[in-house]
Design a protein around this motif. Structure first.
Motif, short mmCIF file in Angstrom:
data_model
loop_
_atom_site.label_atom_id
_atom_site.label_comp_id
_atom_site.label_asym_id
_atom_site.label_seq_id
_atom_site.Cartn_x
_atom_site.Cartn_y
_atom_site.Cartn_z
N ASN A 36 34.79 3.99 43.95
CA ASN A 36 35.27 5.19 44.38
C ASN A 36 34.57 5.83 43.72
O ASN A 36 34.31 5.59 42.34
CB ASN A 36 36.69 5.34 43.51
CG ASN A 36 37.31 4.63 45.09
OD1 ASN A 36 37.84 4.65 46.32
ND2 ASN A 36 38.39 3.33 44.73
N ARG A 37 35.05 7.39 43.31
CA ARG A 37 34.06 8.37 42.56
C ARG A 37 35.08 8.19 40.93
O ARG A 37 36.43 8.26 40.89
CB ARG A 37 34.52 9.37 43.19
CG ARG A 37 34.30 11.01 41.50
CD ARG A 37 33.89 12.28 41.94
NE ARG A 37 35.53 12.98 43.12
CZ ARG A 37 35.92 13.93 43.41
NH1 ARG A 37 35.07 14.72 43.74
NH2 ARG A 37 37.00 13.75 43.78
N GLY A 43 24.55 1.68 25.94
CA GLY A 43 26.51 0.71 26.38
C GLY A 43 27.18 2.39 26.88
O GLY A 43 28.20 1.91 27.55
N GLU A 44 26.08 3.13 27.09
CA GLU A 44 27.81 4.50 27.73
C GLU A 44 27.84 3.66 29.19
O GLU A 44 26.93 3.32 29.02
CB GLU A 44 26.81 5.59 27.89
CG GLU A 44 27.87 7.03 28.37
CD GLU A 44 28.88 7.34 26.52
OE1 GLU A 44 30.08 7.68 27.97
OE2 GLU A 44 28.91 7.29 25.91
N SER A 45 29.06 4.20 29.69
CA SER A 45 29.34 3.90 31.15
C SER A 45 28.53 4.52 32.17
O SER A 45 29.44 6.61 31.74
CB SER A 45 31.40 4.14 31.11
OG SER A 45 32.18 3.20 30.51
N VAL A 46 28.36 4.57 32.18
CA VAL A 46 27.92 5.23 34.48
C VAL A 46 28.31 5.02 35.46
O VAL A 46 29.47 3.82 36.01
CB VAL A 46 26.27 4.48 35.19
CG1 VAL A 46 25.45 5.55 35.46
CG2 VAL A 46 25.06 4.00 33.80
N LEU A 47 29.05 6.54 35.54
CA LEU A 47 30.44 6.61 36.62
C LEU A 47 30.02 6.62 38.31
O LEU A 47 28.19 7.33 38.77
CB LEU A 47 31.04 8.04 36.80
CG LEU A 47 31.78 7.82 34.80
CD1 LEU A 47 32.58 8.48 34.46
CD2 LEU A 47 31.96 6.15 34.84
N SER A 74 21.14 4.79 40.12
CA SER A 74 21.53 4.97 39.16
C SER A 74 20.03 4.20 38.51
O SER A 74 20.27 2.55 39.10
CB SER A 74 22.80 4.75 38.66
OG SER A 74 23.50 5.49 39.21
N GLY A 75 19.73 4.16 37.61
CA GLY A 75 18.14 3.66 37.14
C GLY A 75 18.12 3.17 35.66
O GLY A 75 19.34 4.44 35.05
N VAL A 109 29.96 1.72 37.27
CA VAL A 109 28.32 0.73 37.85
C VAL A 109 28.30 -0.31 37.63
O VAL A 109 27.16 -0.63 38.08
CB VAL A 109 28.33 2.13 38.76
CG1 VAL A 109 29.07 2.46 40.28
CG2 VAL A 109 27.43 3.10 38.56
N GLY A 110 27.56 0.77 35.93
CA GLY A 110 26.86 0.64 35.03
C GLY A 110 27.11 1.14 33.75
O GLY A 110 27.99 1.48 33.56
N ARG A 111 26.63 0.37 33.09
CA ARG A 111 26.55 1.09 31.61
C ARG A 111 24.27 1.66 31.03
O ARG A 111 23.81 0.61 31.38
CB ARG A 111 26.68 -0.12 30.08
CG ARG A 111 27.42 -0.33 30.86
CD ARG A 111 28.51 -0.95 29.37
NE ARG A 111 30.45 -1.39 29.82
CZ ARG A 111 31.13 -0.29 30.08
NH1 ARG A 111 31.05 0.61 29.88
NH2 ARG A 111 32.18 -1.22 30.19
#
Length: 165
Positions: free
Chosen positions: A126-127, A75-79, A111-112, A131-133
């Motif tokens: 933007n940086r 569940g951590e945010s993927v940036l 990112s997978g 984009v996902g979890r």
């Protein structure tokens, strides 16, 4: 064998996208290459699988890892590591839910193993945008993030691009 097929399929997909990559100046004007060694990890955590040649200890089989895997909490945010346009967002066999960003000039990130995708194809991010979890879709190692960086058809070692600070 199945993982090798999945790796080749992802490689072919990103290569096809590369033929229509955005020009380097299409986004914020900063070229992606200038960020080498200065990018923050897309998710905090230790790298559990390195880029390059890997040998399975149990079966003594050899594979080539086109990216890295970062251990992270479910569940951590993927940036996004840099500004880019979402070129693919969906399920990909062997990698689970993935997001492919086109950063211009032939540079892409993948990112997978995502639990959730929070962007749509065509969207400009933007940086630092989420984009996902983190999840474990397509992973054999539990929750974490598969992260790949490509210049044209060539996979790059993401660790070289990430800042150490």
């Amino acid at each position: 064998v199945e993982l090798e097929r999945a790796r080749r399929a992802l490689e072919e997909t990103v290569s096809r996208l590369g033929g229509a990559s955005l020009p380097a100046s299409a986004l914020d004007g900063a070229t992606f290459e200038s960020l080498k060694g200065q990018m923050k990890q897309p998710v905090p955590g230790p790298i559990r699988s390195q880029f390059g040649r890997l040998v399975d200890r149990k079966y003594q089989t050899e594979t080539f890892n086109n990216g890295i895997e970062i251990s992270a909490q479910q569940g951590e945010s993927v940036l996004a590591v840099a500004q880019g346009q979402v070129r693919f967002a969906g399920w990909f066999r062997g990698y689970g839910k993935i997001v492919v960003l086109d950063h211009g000039g032939g540079y892409f990130t993948v990112s997978g193993h995502l639990a959730e995708i929070l962007v749509d194809v065509g969207e400009i991010v933007n940086r630092g945008d989420i984009v996902g979890r983190v999840g474990e879709t397509g992973s054999l190692e539990g929750p974490g993030l598969y992260f790949e960086l490509r210049s044209g058809r060539e996979p790059q070692d993401p660790a070289v691009w990430l800042s150490t600070g």
